[in-house]
Write an enzyme that holds these catalytic residues in place. Sequence first.
Site: not given
Ligand code: GLP
Length: 246
Positions: A143, A138, A67, A136
Amino acid sequence: MKIVRAKDYNDMSRKAANIVSAQMIMKPNCVLGLATGSTPIGTYAQLVEWYRKGDLDFSEVTTVNLDEYKGLSKDDEQSYYYFMNDKLFSKVNINLSRTFLPDGMEPDSDKVCRDYNKIIADVGGVDLQLLGLGHNGHIGFNEPGMAFEAETHCINLTESTMKANQRFFSSMDDVPRQAYTMGIKTIMQAKKILVVVNGADKAAIVKEAFFGAITPKVQASVLQLHNDVTIVADEAALAEVTDLCP
Ligand code: GLP
Protein backbone atom coordinates in the site's frame (compact mmCIF):
# COMPACT_ATOMS: atom_id res chain seq x y z
CA MET A 1 9.81 -0.36 -19.60
CA LYS A 2 7.94 -1.67 -22.60
CA ILE A 3 4.26 -0.87 -23.13
CA VAL A 4 2.24 -3.27 -25.23
CA ARG A 5 -1.05 -1.81 -26.40
CA ALA A 6 -4.03 -4.15 -26.48
CA LYS A 7 -7.42 -3.47 -28.03
CA ASP A 8 -9.51 -4.70 -25.14
CA TYR A 9 -9.54 -7.08 -22.16
CA ASN A 10 -9.46 -10.24 -24.31
CA ASP A 11 -6.60 -8.95 -26.40
CA MET A 12 -4.70 -7.94 -23.24
CA SER A 13 -5.25 -11.42 -21.80
CA ARG A 14 -4.06 -13.17 -24.96
CA LYS A 15 -0.97 -11.00 -25.26
CA ALA A 16 -0.07 -11.48 -21.59
CA ALA A 17 -0.63 -15.25 -21.85
CA ASN A 18 1.66 -15.29 -24.87
CA ILE A 19 4.43 -13.73 -22.79
CA VAL A 20 3.90 -16.25 -19.96
CA SER A 21 3.88 -19.10 -22.51
CA ALA A 22 7.12 -17.88 -24.05
CA GLN A 23 8.70 -17.99 -20.61
CA MET A 24 7.45 -21.55 -20.05
CA ILE A 25 8.70 -22.71 -23.44
CA MET A 26 12.11 -21.11 -23.01
CA LYS A 27 12.47 -22.53 -19.49
CA PRO A 28 10.07 -25.41 -18.73
CA ASN A 29 11.15 -25.49 -15.07
CA CYS A 30 10.66 -21.75 -14.63
CA VAL A 31 9.39 -20.02 -11.50
CA LEU A 32 6.29 -17.94 -12.21
CA GLY A 33 5.24 -15.25 -9.78
CA LEU A 34 1.45 -15.11 -9.92
CA ALA A 35 -1.17 -12.51 -9.06
CA THR A 36 -4.85 -12.52 -8.20
CA GLY A 37 -7.52 -9.86 -8.78
CA SER A 38 -9.90 -9.64 -11.72
CA THR A 39 -7.32 -8.44 -14.26
CA PRO A 40 -5.30 -11.67 -14.72
CA ILE A 41 -8.34 -13.99 -14.85
CA GLY A 42 -8.44 -13.86 -18.66
CA THR A 43 -4.71 -14.54 -18.84
CA TYR A 44 -5.14 -17.70 -16.76
CA ALA A 45 -8.14 -18.76 -18.87
CA GLN A 46 -6.05 -18.40 -22.01
CA LEU A 47 -3.18 -20.42 -20.53
CA VAL A 48 -5.64 -23.17 -19.56
CA GLU A 49 -7.01 -23.20 -23.11
CA TRP A 50 -3.55 -23.59 -24.61
CA TYR A 51 -2.74 -26.31 -22.05
CA ARG A 52 -5.90 -28.21 -23.10
CA LYS A 53 -4.84 -27.96 -26.74
CA GLY A 54 -1.54 -29.56 -25.79
CA ASP A 55 0.52 -26.43 -26.42
CA LEU A 56 1.65 -25.84 -22.84
CA ASP A 57 3.13 -28.05 -20.16
CA PHE A 58 3.10 -27.03 -16.50
CA SER A 59 4.64 -30.24 -15.15
CA GLU A 60 7.98 -28.66 -14.24
CA VAL A 61 6.72 -25.17 -13.39
CA THR A 62 6.94 -23.70 -9.88
CA THR A 63 4.66 -20.85 -8.82
CA VAL A 64 4.88 -18.35 -5.98
CA ASN A 65 1.96 -16.02 -5.47
CA LEU A 66 2.26 -12.40 -4.53
CA ASP A 67 -0.08 -12.36 -1.59
CA GLU A 68 -2.67 -14.01 0.65
CA TYR A 69 -5.18 -12.84 3.23
CA LYS A 70 -4.32 -13.48 6.84
CA GLY A 71 -6.84 -15.77 8.51
CA LEU A 72 -8.35 -17.36 5.42
CA SER A 73 -7.83 -21.07 4.81
CA LYS A 74 -7.15 -22.70 1.45
CA ASP A 75 -10.76 -23.90 1.34
CA ASP A 76 -12.19 -20.43 1.91
CA GLU A 77 -13.64 -19.27 -1.38
CA GLN A 78 -12.16 -15.82 -0.85
CA SER A 79 -8.63 -17.01 -0.18
CA TYR A 80 -6.11 -16.42 -2.91
CA TYR A 81 -5.19 -20.10 -2.78
CA TYR A 82 -8.79 -20.94 -3.66
CA PHE A 83 -8.71 -18.40 -6.48
CA MET A 84 -5.50 -19.82 -7.95
CA ASN A 85 -6.72 -23.38 -7.65
CA ASP A 86 -10.01 -22.48 -9.26
CA LYS A 87 -8.59 -20.40 -12.11
CA LEU A 88 -5.40 -22.31 -12.89
CA PHE A 89 -3.93 -25.04 -10.70
CA SER A 90 -6.86 -27.47 -10.85
CA LYS A 91 -7.09 -27.04 -14.63
CA VAL A 92 -3.52 -27.76 -15.70
CA ASN A 93 -0.88 -30.43 -15.02
CA ILE A 94 0.98 -28.42 -12.40
CA ASN A 95 2.52 -30.27 -9.45
CA LEU A 96 0.57 -28.80 -6.51
CA SER A 97 3.52 -29.29 -4.19
CA ARG A 98 5.32 -26.71 -6.32
CA THR A 99 2.64 -24.02 -5.92
CA PHE A 100 3.30 -21.60 -3.08
CA LEU A 101 1.34 -18.87 -1.32
CA PRO A 102 1.88 -17.36 2.13
CA ASP A 103 0.17 -19.52 4.77
CA GLY A 104 -2.96 -17.58 5.76
CA MET A 105 -3.72 -19.87 8.69
CA GLU A 106 -0.39 -19.76 10.52
CA PRO A 107 -0.94 -17.47 13.54
CA ASP A 108 2.71 -16.39 13.77
CA SER A 109 2.99 -13.64 11.13
CA ASP A 110 6.76 -13.34 11.42
CA LYS A 111 7.12 -17.04 10.75
CA VAL A 112 4.87 -16.82 7.67
CA CYS A 113 7.02 -14.02 6.24
CA ARG A 114 10.34 -15.69 7.08
CA ASP A 115 9.16 -19.00 5.60
CA TYR A 116 7.89 -17.32 2.44
CA ASN A 117 11.12 -15.41 1.83
CA LYS A 118 12.98 -18.71 2.26
CA ILE A 119 10.69 -20.49 -0.20
CA ILE A 120 11.32 -17.81 -2.82
CA ALA A 121 15.08 -18.04 -2.25
CA ASP A 122 15.03 -21.86 -2.27
CA VAL A 123 13.24 -22.06 -5.61
CA GLY A 124 15.92 -19.79 -7.05
CA GLY A 125 13.94 -16.56 -7.35
CA VAL A 126 11.17 -15.60 -9.73
CA ASP A 127 11.76 -15.76 -13.49
CA LEU A 128 8.60 -13.93 -14.50
CA GLN A 129 6.37 -12.02 -12.10
CA LEU A 130 2.82 -11.25 -13.19
CA LEU A 131 1.30 -8.15 -11.57
CA GLY A 132 -2.04 -6.38 -11.52
CA LEU A 133 -2.32 -2.74 -10.54
CA GLY A 134 -4.46 -1.39 -7.69
CA HIS A 135 -6.32 1.90 -8.09
CA ASN A 136 -3.98 3.53 -5.60
CA GLY A 137 -0.93 2.10 -7.38
CA HIS A 138 -0.53 -0.88 -5.10
CA ILE A 139 1.16 -4.00 -6.37
CA GLY A 140 0.52 -7.18 -4.45
CA PHE A 141 -0.77 -5.64 -1.25
CA ASN A 142 1.98 -3.04 -0.96
CA GLU A 143 0.00 0.00 0.00
CA PRO A 144 1.06 3.66 -0.46
CA GLY A 145 3.93 4.64 1.79
CA MET A 146 5.41 1.17 2.30
CA ALA A 147 9.22 1.19 2.18
CA PHE A 148 10.63 -0.07 -1.11
CA GLU A 149 13.11 -2.17 0.92
CA ALA A 150 10.41 -4.49 2.29
CA GLU A 151 10.45 -8.22 1.65
CA THR A 152 7.43 -10.41 2.49
CA HIS A 153 5.47 -8.73 5.27
CA CYS A 154 2.09 -8.63 6.97
CA ILE A 155 0.11 -5.47 6.27
CA ASN A 156 -3.03 -3.73 7.43
CA LEU A 157 -5.18 -3.19 4.36
CA THR A 158 -6.21 0.40 3.62
CA GLU A 159 -9.89 1.32 3.65
CA SER A 160 -9.79 1.89 -0.11
CA THR A 161 -8.38 -1.57 -0.82
CA MET A 162 -10.87 -3.16 1.55
CA LYS A 163 -13.67 -1.33 -0.22
CA ALA A 164 -12.36 -2.41 -3.62
CA ASN A 165 -12.27 -6.02 -2.42
CA GLN A 166 -15.64 -5.87 -0.72
CA ARG A 167 -17.39 -6.98 -3.93
CA PHE A 168 -16.03 -10.49 -3.29
CA PHE A 169 -17.38 -10.73 0.27
CA SER A 170 -20.93 -10.75 1.63
CA SER A 171 -20.30 -7.70 3.81
CA MET A 172 -17.54 -5.23 4.67
CA ASP A 173 -17.19 -6.97 8.05
CA ASP A 174 -16.14 -10.15 6.28
CA VAL A 175 -13.28 -8.47 4.37
CA PRO A 176 -10.02 -9.44 6.06
CA ARG A 177 -8.12 -6.52 7.58
CA GLN A 178 -4.68 -7.98 7.15
CA ALA A 179 -2.77 -9.75 4.42
CA TYR A 180 0.67 -11.08 3.61
CA THR A 181 2.40 -9.76 0.56
CA MET A 182 5.74 -10.02 -1.15
CA GLY A 183 7.44 -6.69 -0.58
CA ILE A 184 8.65 -4.33 -3.28
CA LYS A 185 12.21 -5.63 -2.81
CA THR A 186 10.98 -9.18 -3.44
CA ILE A 187 9.05 -8.10 -6.53
CA MET A 188 11.96 -6.08 -7.90
CA GLN A 189 14.22 -9.14 -7.62
CA ALA A 190 12.14 -10.98 -10.24
CA LYS A 191 14.12 -11.36 -13.44
CA LYS A 192 11.20 -10.20 -15.59
CA ILE A 193 7.97 -8.43 -14.70
CA LEU A 194 4.71 -8.48 -16.62
CA VAL A 195 2.00 -5.99 -15.60
CA VAL A 196 -1.56 -6.40 -16.87
CA VAL A 197 -3.94 -3.42 -16.69
CA ASN A 198 -7.32 -2.78 -18.21
CA GLY A 199 -10.21 -0.38 -17.99
CA ALA A 200 -10.78 3.36 -17.93
CA ASP A 201 -10.82 3.36 -14.13
CA LYS A 202 -7.09 2.53 -14.20
CA ALA A 203 -6.11 5.24 -16.75
CA ALA A 204 -5.14 7.85 -14.13
CA ILE A 205 -3.03 5.46 -12.07
CA VAL A 206 -1.30 4.13 -15.20
CA LYS A 207 -0.15 7.68 -15.94
CA GLU A 208 0.90 8.36 -12.37
CA ALA A 209 2.68 5.05 -11.83
CA PHE A 210 4.55 4.69 -15.10
CA PHE A 211 5.02 8.29 -16.22
CA GLY A 212 5.10 10.14 -12.89
CA ALA A 213 7.59 10.48 -10.05
CA ILE A 214 9.10 7.37 -8.48
CA THR A 215 7.75 7.47 -4.95
CA PRO A 216 6.57 5.07 -2.25
CA LYS A 217 3.26 6.96 -2.39
CA VAL A 218 2.67 5.16 -5.68
CA GLN A 219 4.20 1.75 -5.10
CA ALA A 220 4.07 0.64 -8.75
CA SER A 221 6.21 3.65 -9.75
CA VAL A 222 9.27 1.72 -8.57
CA LEU A 223 8.82 -0.56 -11.58
CA GLN A 224 10.28 2.25 -13.70
CA LEU A 225 13.63 1.24 -12.18
CA HIS A 226 13.42 -2.45 -13.13
CA ASN A 227 15.32 -3.40 -16.27
CA ASP A 228 12.80 -5.87 -17.73
CA VAL A 229 9.21 -4.71 -17.30
CA THR A 230 6.46 -5.22 -19.86
CA ILE A 231 3.10 -3.58 -19.36
CA VAL A 232 0.23 -5.04 -21.36
CA ALA A 233 -2.65 -2.60 -21.18
CA ASP A 234 -5.83 -2.05 -23.10
CA GLU A 235 -6.73 1.19 -24.91
CA ALA A 236 -8.95 2.36 -22.05
CA ALA A 237 -6.19 2.03 -19.46
CA LEU A 238 -3.75 3.84 -21.77
CA ALA A 239 -6.16 6.69 -22.53
CA GLU A 240 -4.21 9.29 -20.54
CA VAL A 241 -0.78 8.32 -21.88
CA THR A 242 -1.47 7.94 -25.59
CA ASP A 243 0.85 10.86 -26.41
CA LEU A 244 3.56 9.64 -24.04
CA CYS A 245 4.11 6.16 -25.38
CA PRO A 246 4.66 4.83 -28.90
C1 GLP B 1 -5.83 -6.85 -5.05
C2 GLP B 1 -4.60 -7.74 -5.19
C3 GLP B 1 -3.61 -7.18 -6.17
C4 GLP B 1 -4.35 -6.79 -7.45
C5 GLP B 1 -5.29 -5.67 -7.15
C6 GLP B 1 -6.04 -5.16 -8.38
O1 GLP B 1 -5.72 -5.91 -4.03
N1 GLP B 1 -3.94 -8.00 -3.96
O2 GLP B 1 -2.61 -8.14 -6.42
O3 GLP B 1 -3.42 -6.39 -8.42
O4 GLP B 1 -6.24 -6.14 -6.20
O5 GLP B 1 -7.14 -5.96 -8.63
P1 GLP B 1 -7.99 -5.96 -9.94
O6 GLP B 1 -7.18 -6.68 -10.96
O7 GLP B 1 -9.22 -6.72 -9.56
O8 GLP B 1 -8.25 -4.54 -10.29
